[in-house]
Design an enzyme around this catalytic site. Structure first.
Site, PDB file in Angstrom:
ATOM      1  N   THR A  49       0.872  -1.177   0.000  1.00 53.59           N
ATOM      2  CA  THR A  49       0.000   0.000   0.000  1.00 53.59           C
ATOM      3  C   THR A  49       0.909   1.227   0.000  1.00 53.59           C
ATOM      4  O   THR A  49       2.136   1.084  -0.021  1.00 53.59           O
ATOM      5  CB  THR A  49      -0.882   0.036   1.262  1.00 53.59           C
ATOM      6  OG1 THR A  49      -0.044   0.286   2.391  1.00 53.59           O
ATOM      7  CG2 THR A  49      -1.613  -1.273   1.480  1.00 53.59           C
ATOM      8  N   CYS A  50       0.318   2.426   0.071  1.00 55.91           N
ATOM      9  CA  CYS A  50       1.186   3.606   0.016  1.00 55.91           C
ATOM     10  C   CYS A  50       2.062   3.716   1.265  1.00 55.91           C
ATOM     11  O   CYS A  50       3.093   4.373   1.237  1.00 55.91           O
ATOM     12  CB  CYS A  50       0.371   4.870  -0.188  1.00 55.91           C
ATOM     13  SG  CYS A  50      -0.991   5.029   0.935  1.00 55.91           S
ATOM     14  N   ARG A  52       3.098   0.882   3.174  1.00 56.72           N
ATOM     15  CA  ARG A  52       3.828  -0.337   3.535  1.00 56.72           C
ATOM     16  C   ARG A  52       4.020  -1.255   2.336  1.00 56.72           C
ATOM     17  O   ARG A  52       3.201  -1.268   1.407  1.00 56.72           O
ATOM     18  CB  ARG A  52       3.092  -1.105   4.646  1.00 56.72           C
ATOM     19  CG  ARG A  52       1.796  -1.786   4.226  1.00 56.72           C
ATOM     20  CD  ARG A  52       1.081  -2.420   5.379  1.00 56.72           C
ATOM     21  NE  ARG A  52       0.672  -1.394   6.333  1.00 56.72           N
ATOM     22  CZ  ARG A  52       1.200  -1.263   7.555  1.00 56.72           C
ATOM     23  NH1 ARG A  52       2.115  -2.104   7.960  1.00 56.72           N
ATOM     24  NH2 ARG A  52       0.791  -0.306   8.355  1.00 56.72           N
ATOM     25  N   HIS A 100       1.547  -9.171  13.789  1.00 49.27           N
ATOM     26  CA  HIS A 100       1.774  -7.967  12.972  1.00 49.27           C
ATOM     27  C   HIS A 100       0.660  -7.830  11.933  1.00 49.27           C
ATOM     28  O   HIS A 100       0.067  -6.760  11.788  1.00 49.27           O
ATOM     29  CB  HIS A 100       3.141  -8.047  12.288  1.00 49.27           C
ATOM     30  CG  HIS A 100       3.418  -6.867  11.409  1.00 49.27           C
ATOM     31  ND1 HIS A 100       3.986  -5.703  11.882  1.00 49.27           N
ATOM     32  CD2 HIS A 100       3.149  -6.653  10.091  1.00 49.27           C
ATOM     33  CE1 HIS A 100       4.067  -4.830  10.888  1.00 49.27           C
ATOM     34  NE2 HIS A 100       3.574  -5.387   9.793  1.00 49.27           N
ATOM     35  N   SER A 110      -1.525   1.575  11.139  1.00 46.31           N
ATOM     36  CA  SER A 110      -1.672   2.569  10.069  1.00 46.31           C
ATOM     37  C   SER A 110      -1.179   3.938  10.516  1.00 46.31           C
ATOM     38  O   SER A 110      -1.146   4.227  11.710  1.00 46.31           O
ATOM     39  CB  SER A 110      -3.142   2.693   9.671  1.00 46.31           C
ATOM     40  OG  SER A 110      -3.598   1.475   9.172  1.00 46.31           O
ATOM     41  N   GLU A 115      -7.752   3.613  10.512  1.00 45.19           N
ATOM     42  CA  GLU A 115      -8.326   3.863   9.175  1.00 45.19           C
ATOM     43  C   GLU A 115      -8.868   2.559   8.580  1.00 45.19           C
ATOM     44  O   GLU A 115      -8.336   1.477   8.843  1.00 45.19           O
ATOM     45  CB  GLU A 115      -7.290   4.536   8.264  1.00 45.19           C
ATOM     46  CG  GLU A 115      -5.988   3.762   8.123  1.00 45.19           C
ATOM     47  CD  GLU A 115      -5.805   3.179   6.751  1.00 45.19           C
ATOM     48  OE1 GLU A 115      -6.741   3.240   5.968  1.00 45.19           O
ATOM     49  OE2 GLU A 115      -4.716   2.642   6.491  1.00 45.19           O
ATOM     50  N   GLN A 121      -7.542  -3.282   1.528  1.00 45.57           N
ATOM     51  CA  GLN A 121      -6.280  -3.565   0.829  1.00 45.57           C
ATOM     52  C   GLN A 121      -5.758  -4.956   1.187  1.00 45.57           C
ATOM     53  O   GLN A 121      -5.263  -5.680   0.320  1.00 45.57           O
ATOM     54  CB  GLN A 121      -5.244  -2.484   1.190  1.00 45.57           C
ATOM     55  CG  GLN A 121      -5.577  -1.142   0.553  1.00 45.57           C
ATOM     56  CD  GLN A 121      -4.824   0.015   1.186  1.00 45.57           C
ATOM     57  OE1 GLN A 121      -4.464  -0.026   2.360  1.00 45.57           O
ATOM     58  NE2 GLN A 121      -4.604   1.063   0.408  1.00 45.57           N
ATOM     59  N   GLY A 190     -18.285  28.060  -2.378  1.00 50.72           N
ATOM     60  CA  GLY A 190     -16.822  28.085  -2.531  1.00 50.72           C
ATOM     61  C   GLY A 190     -16.369  26.744  -3.079  1.00 50.72           C
ATOM     62  O   GLY A 190     -16.794  25.695  -2.580  1.00 50.72           O
ATOM     63  N   ALA A 191     -15.538  26.796  -4.119  1.00 49.13           N
ATOM     64  CA  ALA A 191     -15.179  25.550  -4.805  1.00 49.13           C
ATOM     65  C   ALA A 191     -13.702  25.218  -4.661  1.00 49.13           C
ATOM     66  O   ALA A 191     -13.077  24.691  -5.573  1.00 49.13           O
ATOM     67  CB  ALA A 191     -15.568  25.643  -6.280  1.00 49.13           C
ATOM     68  N   THR A 194     -10.679  22.490   0.028  1.00 48.08           N
ATOM     69  CA  THR A 194     -11.342  22.050   1.258  1.00 48.08           C
ATOM     70  C   THR A 194     -12.783  21.636   0.956  1.00 48.08           C
ATOM     71  O   THR A 194     -13.262  20.614   1.446  1.00 48.08           O
ATOM     72  CB  THR A 194     -11.354  23.200   2.296  1.00 48.08           C
ATOM     73  OG1 THR A 194     -10.150  23.921   2.190  1.00 48.08           O
ATOM     74  CG2 THR A 194     -11.535  22.677   3.689  1.00 48.08           C
TER      75      THR A 194
END
Lengths: 425, 270
Positions: A49-50, A52, A100, A110, A115, A121, A190-191, A194
């Site tokens: 994953t991003c 690990r 683990h 994480s 999360e 994943q 507002g675009a 956020t």
């Protein structure tokens, strides 16, 4: 039946190194296949994953330094030297590897504690490896248990229950007021970036309708187009307030654009239906006295940040409960593993004793020529019965009773005790 | 309170309450299912306790105040269980169960004694009493839901959701649950009153003999019907409607206690 795990994650490696050791789905398949085809592992699975990259595997019975071999493989696969990986890779074996993985699936390992994405994943990585036949009985059992752990931790603890991002907190607050959002409408004023995060969460939660207002119409059009919303001209702001149940503001303005009188009029026009205002603008876009208007709920960026901080603390407080579930599941897995190991050892033990018994009887009876065939058979039967009573029956009991296996922590010692590996019949 | 059913009911209701509270503090599947299971078993045992009491005093439970209180507690628990099943929410349980437990205790603490039954009974009378008690149970639940609404509303407006605030049902859900309870209450009360009036007419040849209980009951019906209309209007929607619902329940308590005890000559249980 050893289990090895080699990997690195956001705690042990920089983002630069993580990028270099990351496996694309295709690379993950290729690596798992090579590990097996080269005889390094009998079962293999790559989880990337991003945050690990981890390789799980079951080495061959006769392997000596399987973890080292996997490390070498990782380095060569990504064209890195072992020195570059030094200090970043972690190695876990058996129960530590199992624990683990369970912690990973539970979201305890994480970057953002608790999360939920990681469970998906893990599920995907396992499904791919399973479909390609790269896993075997051990990894299958281990990953199925990991998925169960992840599910239990999410169902039985609050680890992932409360939002820890400002945008998601706003949406979850809306759910505390309106329930499911599929019957409610949102107006985005507002675009910017956020607002986009909030819109993304709102769409994920199934908001019924979305309208976007922005001073620069092109940005509003772009945001609305990406999320299936409608654009409202900036000039129609006041009139547009009658329509939504949720208003998210994030515009640059030195003065509040929504004052008490504007919201008061809007509330009257909408029959005082509950209205949630999420003000993400700095300086604030909604006047603070708007919260005095009946049936309105006003949250600004500071309020949401405070909620996020509280929720982060609440997640940390849930760790012991999650660890209890993990302990329970690790124990369960190790029992299963010990049961399988006991079965294999007992099979070998039975064969070994049968062979020993046969050789012993032949040897000793050779020096007793006066015995009749009937007596010889009786002696052989007596010895067999004796062996059954002394060794086989207790061993069978051990296989059937998990408590006994727990007491015999290192069941594999029986192999050494009876030299089962050296003299296979 | 010597019946083993009473003690067993008490234990199961108490266990259910403890598990509901546990589930609210630390949500867990085991605690949640345990709470509901204990409540179901408690309801079954409570039914047996009602049956045993009726056999002992040779009268139906609603012939005396304590019996009717016990029936009220039973219907309250049963109505809550239905709401839980429909809305799949257990967060309200910790607030309904104390009332069930308290009323049950109040009903079964005194020794059950044979009572003088009303002049004539029958299915119509049974409907009248049971439906009225069911209405009061539904109103009691709407009362609890309204209190939760006001507390949750205050927490949301003050930005102080805390741990429990994230576990309560959404305001919208609470509002809908309250309205459902009030609707059930109004329908039961209207049907129960009608049955009572017809029964009275058959017995005495007139619908109303000036008993204040009837006036108070009609008033209760009117204020709850008023709530159902007002709660959808701009001026009353939200917290004000919940406050009104709480206020309305005061009339129910007044009717059940003061009116029954001191004002009514026909609905007096003593």
């Amino acid at each position: 039946m050893e289990i090895v795990l080699i990997g690195l994650n956001h705690r042990t490696a920089s983002v630069d190194l993580r990028e270099r050791v990351a496996f694309t789905p295709e690379q993950a398949r290729e690596a798992a296949e090579q590990l097996r085809s080269r005889g390094i592992l009998e079962e293999s699975l790559v989880l990337s994953t991003c945050n690990r990259s981890e390789l799980y595997g079951v080495p061959r019975e006769d392997a000596t330094d399987s973890a080292g071999a996997v490390e070498l493989f990782v380095a060569s696969f990504h064209q890195l030297s072992l020195n570059e990986l030094n200090g970043s890779l972690y190695r876990h074996r058996d129960s530590h590897a199992v624990r683990h993985l369970f912690r990973v699936a539970a979201g305890l390992d994480s970057m953002l504690l608790g999360e939920a994405e990681i469970l998906g994943q893990v599920r995907d990585a396992y499904q791919i490896a399973l479909d390609r036949g790269e896993t075997g009985p051990v990894l299958n059992r281990m990953f199925q248990a990991a998925l169960e752990v992840g599910k239990r931790v999410r169902n039985e603890t609050e680890l992932g229950a409360r939002p820890v991002s400002v945008a998601f907190s706003g949406v979850k607050l809306a759910e505390r007021i309106f329930g499911k959002l599929n019957n409610h409408r949102a107006l985005i004023v507002g675009a910017g970036a956020t607002s986009e995060q909030v819109v993304r969460h709102l769409c994920d939660r199934g908001v019924k309708q979305l309208r976007v207002l922005n001073r620069t119409p092109e940005h509003a059009v772009d945001l609305a187009a990406r999320f299936g919303g409608e654009v409202v001209p900036w000039e129609n702001l006041a009139a547009a307030l009658d329509w939504p149940d949720l208003i998210v503001t994030s515009v640059s303005a030195s003065e509040p654009i929504l004052t008490r009188s504007i919201i008061g009029r809007a509330m009257a026009a909408r029959g005082n239906r509950a209205l949630l205002l999420i003000d993400l603008g700095v300086p604030r876009n909604v006047a603070s006295d708007v919260s005095d208007v009946y049936n309105t709920y006003l949250y600004n960026i500071d309020d949401l940040t405070e909620i996020v901080e509280q929720n982060k603390k609440a997640r940390v407080a849930e760790i012991p409960r999650a660890e209890t579930i993990i302990d329970e599941q690790v124990d369960k897995f190790l029992h299963w593993q010990a049961g399988v190991a006991a079965g294999a050892v007992l099979g070998d033990l039975r064969n070994k004793l049968a062979a020993e018994h046969e050789a012993f009887v032949q040897e000793r009876l050779a020096s007793m020529p006066n015995l009749s065939e009937e007596d010889r058979a009786k002696v052989a039967a007596m010895l067999r019965e004796f062996l059954d009573r002394v060794v086989i029956t207790p061993a069978e009991r051990m296989r059937g009773i998990p408590e006994l296996r727990r007491k015999l922590q290192n069941f594999e010692a029986i192999r050494d005790l009876f030299r089962l590996d050296r003299e296979k019949p | 309170m010597t019946s083993p059913y009473v003690i067993a009911t008490l234990l199961f209701y108490a266990a259910s309450l403890a598990l509901y509270v546990w589930n609210l503090r630390e949500p867990s599947r085991v605690a949640g299912i345990g709470a509901t299971s204990c409540l179901v078993v408690g309801l079954a045992l409570h039914y047996m306790a009602l049956l045993a009491r009726s056999r002992l005093i040779h009268a139906v439970p609603y012939d005396d105040l304590f019996g009717s209180l016990s029936l009220f507690a039973w219907l309250l628990a049963a109505t809550y269980l239905c709401l839980e099943a429909i809305h799949r929410r257990r967060a309200v349980g910790p607030f309904v169960l104390p009332i069930v437990l308290g009323v049950f205790l109040l009903a079964h603490l005194p020794e059950a004694r044979p009572v003088k039954a009303p002049p004539a009974q029958g299915p119509l009378f049974a409907f009248h009493v049971t439906l009225n008690i069911l209405a009061y149970s539904a109103f009691a639940i709407s009362f609890v839901l309204s209190i939760i609404f006001l507390v949750q509303n205050r927490r949301l407006r003050d930005h102080k959701l805390g741990v429990v605030g994230w576990r309560f049902p959404a305001l919208d859900v609470l509002e809908r649950m309250t309205r459902s309870s009030v609707l059930i209450g109004c329908a039961s009360l209207a049907a129960g009153m009608t049955a009572g009036l017809i029964w009275a007419h058959r017995l005495e040849g007139r619908y109303w003999d000036g008993d204040p209980k009837v006036i108070v009951t009609v008033l209760i019906l009117l204020i709850y019907v008023g709530y159902t209309f007002l709660s959808r209007t701009a001026a009353w929607r939200g917290a004000r409607a919940s406050a009104l619902c709480i206020f309305n329940f005061m009339f129910v308590i007044f009717s059940y206690s003061i009116v029954n005890r001191y004002l009514s000559h026909f609905h007096r249980y003593f």
